[in-house]
Design a protein around this motif. Sequence first.
Motif, PDB file in Angstrom:
ATOM      1  N   SER A 163       0.850   8.173   3.904  1.00 23.25           N
ATOM      2  CA  SER A 163       1.109   8.795   2.601  1.00 23.25           C
ATOM      3  C   SER A 163       0.242   8.110   1.545  1.00 23.25           C
ATOM      4  N   GLN A 164       0.152   8.716   0.376  1.00 23.29           N
ATOM      5  CA  GLN A 164      -0.607   8.113  -0.718  1.00 23.29           C
ATOM      6  C   GLN A 164      -0.015   6.759  -1.106  1.00 23.29           C
ATOM      7  N   ASP A 165       1.316   6.652  -1.068  1.00 21.11           N
ATOM      8  CA  ASP A 165       1.967   5.376  -1.379  1.00 21.11           C
ATOM      9  C   ASP A 165       1.588   4.307  -0.351  1.00 21.11           C
ATOM     10  N   GLU A 166       1.529   4.678   0.929  1.00 21.99           N
ATOM     11  CA  GLU A 166       1.149   3.717   1.969  1.00 21.99           C
ATOM     12  C   GLU A 166      -0.303   3.277   1.810  1.00 21.99           C
ATOM     13  N   GLU A 170      -0.389   0.856  -1.006  1.00 22.74           N
ATOM     14  CA  GLU A 170       0.177  -0.429  -0.574  1.00 22.74           C
ATOM     15  C   GLU A 170      -0.832  -1.212   0.262  1.00 22.74           C
TER      16      GLU A 170
END
Length: 131
Positions: free
Chosen positions: A113-116, A119
Motif C-alpha cells: 500500500s502507499q502507507d507501506e 513506511e
Amino acid sequence: MGHRSEPDGVKLTGSEWNVLVCLWEHSPQTVMQLVAELGDRVGWAKSTTITTLRRMEEKELVHVEQGARGKLYAPAVEREQATAAETHSFLDRVYQGSVGLMMSAMAKRQELSQDEVAELRSILDRIEEGK
C-alpha cells in the motif's frame, strides 16, 4: 545474498508458534487456560495442547513453574528473537536471503500500500542517517 544463520538457533513449528503467541499475549497461563484459548483460536483438542506443551518443555521453549492450581507456562523465547529467526528463514528459503528480491516481487504484484511504501522509505532514510 549469502546464507545467513538463524539468530540463536530458534526454529519453531506452526504449533509452537500458536502456543507462544498465546503466551506472549498473556503469561503465565495454566494448562486449562491454554487449552481453552487454543481451542478457540485454532480448534485444538485438549490432548493436542498438552502434547505440544510437553514437547515445548522438553525443547526448553517454555518456562514451567508449579503454581497453586497446577503448572504455569511462560515463554522461554522472546517474540523478537523468534520473529527475527523466522524472517531470516523465510528470506533464505524463498528469496535467497535478499530483502531486495522480496520487495521487488511485492512491488511488481502491487502488494504494497502507499502507507507501506512510505513506511519503508522512512526506515531506509533512518538507516542512511545512521539512526
